[in-house]
Structure formats: C-alpha cells, structure tokens
Scaffold this active site. Structure first.
Site, mmCIF file in Angstrom:
data_model
loop_
_atom_site.group_PDB
_atom_site.id
_atom_site.type_symbol
_atom_site.label_atom_id
_atom_site.label_comp_id
_atom_site.label_asym_id
_atom_site.label_seq_id
_atom_site.Cartn_x
_atom_site.Cartn_y
_atom_site.Cartn_z
ATOM 1 N N GLU A 89 3.279 -47.554 6.375
ATOM 2 C CA GLU A 89 2.472 -48.741 6.867
ATOM 3 C C GLU A 89 1.187 -48.289 7.349
ATOM 4 O OE1 GLU A 89 4.491 -50.537 10.107
ATOM 5 O OE2 GLU A 89 6.262 -50.314 9.373
ATOM 6 N N CYS A 102 -4.902 -47.889 11.771
ATOM 7 C CA CYS A 102 -3.960 -46.782 12.169
ATOM 8 C C CYS A 102 -3.137 -46.249 10.977
ATOM 9 C CB CYS A 102 -2.962 -47.752 13.226
ATOM 10 S SG CYS A 102 -1.774 -46.855 13.893
ATOM 11 N N CYS A 109 10.298 -40.062 11.078
ATOM 12 C CA CYS A 109 9.495 -39.211 12.062
ATOM 13 C C CYS A 109 11.170 -38.618 12.588
ATOM 14 C CB CYS A 109 8.922 -39.908 13.331
ATOM 15 S SG CYS A 109 8.291 -38.868 14.424
ATOM 16 N N CYS A 113 12.001 -40.134 19.764
ATOM 17 C CA CYS A 113 11.600 -40.752 20.967
ATOM 18 C C CYS A 113 12.465 -41.948 21.070
ATOM 19 C CB CYS A 113 10.224 -41.075 21.129
ATOM 20 S SG CYS A 113 9.188 -39.801 20.970
ATOM 21 N N CYS A 116 11.149 -45.920 20.050
ATOM 22 C CA CYS A 116 10.477 -45.934 18.940
ATOM 23 C C CYS A 116 11.207 -46.146 17.537
ATOM 24 C CB CYS A 116 9.591 -44.807 18.527
ATOM 25 S SG CYS A 116 8.477 -44.722 17.256
ATOM 26 N N CYS A 330 5.020 -49.873 15.738
ATOM 27 C CA CYS A 330 5.028 -49.033 14.965
ATOM 28 C C CYS A 330 6.384 -48.648 13.997
ATOM 29 C CB CYS A 330 5.188 -47.550 15.706
ATOM 30 S SG CYS A 330 4.008 -47.686 17.165
HETATM 31 N N1 SAH Z 1 3.923 -39.230 16.918
HETATM 32 C C1 SAH Z 1 2.654 -39.626 17.521
HETATM 33 C C2 SAH Z 1 2.062 -40.741 16.774
HETATM 34 C C3 SAH Z 1 2.541 -42.030 16.323
HETATM 35 S S1 SAH Z 1 3.100 -42.971 17.594
HETATM 36 C C4 SAH Z 1 2.930 -39.701 18.938
HETATM 37 O O1 SAH Z 1 3.958 -39.656 19.598
HETATM 38 O O2 SAH Z 1 1.638 -40.012 19.579
HETATM 39 C C5 SAH Z 1 1.917 -43.844 18.365
HETATM 40 C C6 SAH Z 1 1.991 -44.395 19.602
HETATM 41 O O3 SAH Z 1 2.932 -45.639 19.529
HETATM 42 C C7 SAH Z 1 2.836 -43.496 20.453
HETATM 43 O O4 SAH Z 1 2.163 -43.437 21.864
HETATM 44 C C8 SAH Z 1 4.135 -43.951 20.398
HETATM 45 O O5 SAH Z 1 4.888 -43.464 21.857
HETATM 46 C C9 SAH Z 1 3.889 -45.605 20.480
HETATM 47 N N2 SAH Z 1 4.684 -46.163 20.272
HETATM 48 C C10 SAH Z 1 6.219 -46.299 19.569
HETATM 49 N N3 SAH Z 1 6.925 -47.095 19.468
HETATM 50 C C11 SAH Z 1 6.149 -48.048 20.174
HETATM 51 C C12 SAH Z 1 6.361 -49.431 20.560
HETATM 52 N N4 SAH Z 1 7.509 -50.075 20.143
HETATM 53 N N5 SAH Z 1 5.468 -50.334 21.248
HETATM 54 C C13 SAH Z 1 4.468 -49.736 21.714
HETATM 55 N N6 SAH Z 1 4.103 -48.289 21.508
HETATM 56 C C14 SAH Z 1 4.757 -47.562 20.705
#
Ligand code: SAH
Length: 341
Positions: A89, A102, A109, A113, A116, A330
């Site tokens: 995406e 973005c 990944c 986390c 996520c 994301c």
């Molecule tokens: N792996 C990298 C970049 C991709 S995620 C990182 O961790 O920074 C980009 C951002 O979106 C990160 O801060 C991540 O924690 C956040 N993110 C992931 N899932 C999300 C969600 N459901 N709502 C809001 N932010 C989210």
C-alpha cells in the site's frame, strides 16, 4: 533482469562507462524517467537507437499495477500488485504544507508490534528499491499532483531493509530525479538501534521518527517485541547521537491506546524521559482494526496527555486523522485483500 527504477544515478553512470559511453547519458536517462516520465526506452529520443536497444536488453521498465484505490477529500489510498503477485500500500495525504506520500518498505513486517496490522501478517520479503520508487511515480501520475514529502511509514520496517531504503532515498533525493529534499523525507523506525547508528553515519539530512509508544521498558516490552532487543535507554542514546551529528529535531511517535499507555502517569513519565532532548512527540490517534483488541483513546484524554507534555516543556502535536473511512491504517487495505482472496 533489473528494473531501471532501482538504479541510482551513480549506478547508471557506472553502467554507461562499462561499455565506453559518457557518464552524462545517465543524467539523460534519469531525466526521461523522472522529469519527463516516459515509460519506454523507445521514447528516450536523445539516446541513440543502439543504446536504447542495449537498455532494453539490460533493464525492465515495468510499472506497478494499481489494483485498488480508495479516496476521501484529504487522502488517497492505493493498493499495488507487484510482479510476484504480492500486494503493498501507499497513502497520499493532503496537508496544508503539501502532499505527503506514505511509502511501504516491505511486504508485511517481522517486528511484531502487538497493535499493528502489518505485523500480524508477518514479513514475506523486502521491497526492491524500484518498488519503493514506483509507489511515488504511480501516485503522482494517477493524481497528476506534486508530491513534496515522503514518509517511510507504510507497511514494513525501513531499517530492516536498509540497503534498498538507502538507495531509494538516493534516487528520490537526486536533483536529476524526483528531487525531494532530504528534509522532506522521513524514516520511521521501531528502534533498530545499530541500523539507526549506521544511518546516522551516512550523513544525510533526512528526518528520523522513532515509534516509541511507551515511556518505560515494562510497557514497551508488551507492545513492541523489538524493545526486548533494544530497550528504551539504548534508543534514547542513539537518538542523542543523531541529534549531535545532524543538529536536527527527532520525532517520537506515540500511539494513544485506551487505558494502556494514555494515562496521566504515562504522560509524566514520558515528559521526564524526553526532557532536554531536541525532539517533539507526535500523538497518534490509534486506528482501530477489527482483528486487534486495542481501542483508541478518546479526544478528551488525548488533550489531557497533550497538556501534560506541553506543561512539562515537551513539544507535542496530535496527528491529524486521515481516511479512517477508507481503512487508511497501516496495512489494513492489504490485510483486507488477503483475507478475501
Ligand atoms: N516500522 C516503522 C514504520 C512503519 S509503521 C515504525 O515502526 O515506525 C508507521 C507508524 O504507524 C508507526 O509509528 C506504527 O507504530 C504506527 N501504527 C501501526 N499501526 C497503527 C494503527 N493501527 N494506528 C495508528 N498508527 C499505527
């Protein structure tokens, strides 16, 4: 066969020199690709036929397939299919300061986390450099707009695909290419400390954003697996190194998860942790997904958290919410397609 969009200007110069051509041919090709935006070697009219044929034999110039698109006033979300059928995406966000894209850096990944969506589906592979570059070109062309900012905040952990990401930055940053200023490029990471250190040593003036999401190791361990390998104190140490070298402000991203990390004591602890560091905190309203049980913090509590940070001298912003109607969180569009497929 290599895709031409994965070649830096330097790579292309070397390529032309390898068969006795002049370096400046690389600039000409770059201009065709990124300024005039042709999609075939035949259209590169100042490149002689013989070299066009050689380019054709040596490189592919294939684009990505747009297979789904969702739009709202301030957001356009794209789902691309790659040549091996994998999907990724990219999300275009219209800010008052310009259009920001973005970009995804991996298919899935592995950072795991817990909140996520991208991590839920695990890493399939790294994106090739050209697959990142083309996300920008495809969106630009489809919407016929200028893209002024790039954030590596899509699917994947950019620093877990380090070499390709560094090449990607080189290509899009080149004045002869898409020409996006390094100060308009942001790499967001969950905190791969050794890779951040390597990145600092590159000496690029690219913005660094750290996904922090918790003010202490106990909580961060629960939310982000990576914290077990690189705990908060190591992240803070490397951030200070980045600031020393670049003299630039760092962003800490902090997702607001209801009753998990959004309480007064968390705000106070966070303020204490970040005191004196040239940084600001970006509070991110959580984008709920149907597969994960976390809930988003209410607006009132977000404001309370914001005020505490502010009163304690920490720069803080609240991320504007884009496209929750169009599943802009994301990895949600990709996940949706995977489940119906
Ligand atoms: N792996 C990298 C970049 C991709 S995620 C990182 O961790 O920074 C980009 C951002 O979106 C990160 O801060 C991540 O924690 C956040 N993110 C992931 N899932 C999300 C969600 N459901 N709502 C809001 N932010 C989210």
């Amino acid at each position: 066969m290599q895709n031409i969009y994965g070649y830096t200007i330097n790579d292309l110069e070397k390529y032309f020199e390898s068969f006795g051509e002049k370096k400046f041919k690389a600039t000409q090709v770059f201009e065709w690709l990124y300024k005039k935006r042709v999609t075939s070697f035949d259209e590169m009219s100042n490149i002689k036929k013989e070299n066009q044929e050689k380019l054709k034999a040596d490189f592919s110039i294939n684009q990505l397939n747009i297979i789904d698109k969702k739009s709202d006033i301030d957001v356009n979300k794209y789902l691309f299919e790659l040549s091996d059928g994998e999907k990724i995406e990219a999300v275009l966000m219209r800010h008052d300061y310009g259009n920001s894209l973005c970009v995804s850096s991996q298919v899935g990944c592995n950072m795991g986390c817990s909140f996520c969506e991208s991590g839920r589906l695990k890493k399939v592979r790294n994106l090739e450099t050209y697959e990142m570059v083309l996300q920008i070109l495809m969106v630009k062309k489809d919407l016929n707009i200028r893209i002024s900012h790039i954030v590596l905040m899509g699917i994947g952990e950019p620093l877990d695909n380090y070499d390709n990401v560094v090449k990607f930055i080189d290509i899009i940053n080149s004045p002869k290419g898409i020409d996006i200023g390094s100060r308009h490029i942001t790499v967001s990471t969950c905190g791969l400390v050794p890779k951040i250190r390597e990145f600092i040593n590159l000496g690029k003036q690219v913005n660094l954003a750290i996904s922090l999401h918790a003010p202490n190791n106990e909580l961060r361990n629960k939310l982000m697996n990576i914290n077990k390998a690189y705990p908060i104190e190591e992240v803070i140490k490397v951030v200070k190194e980045y600031i020393d070298v670049t003299n630039r402000r760092v962003t800490f991203e902090y997702i607001m998860l209801k009753d998990v990390n959004d309480q007064v004591n968390h705000a106070l602890e966070l303020a204490k942790l970040l005191k004196g560091i040239n940084c600001y905190v970006n509070l991110i309203p959580y984008n709920e997904t149907s597969h994960i049980e976390f809930k988003k913090t209410g607006q009132e509590q977000i404001m309370k958290f914001y005020d505490i940070l502010k009163k304690n001298g920490i720069g803080v912003t609240i991320r504007r919410e884009f496209g929750s109607k169009v599943k802009a969180a994301c990895g949600q569009l990709r996940a949706e397609h995977k489940e119906v497929a």
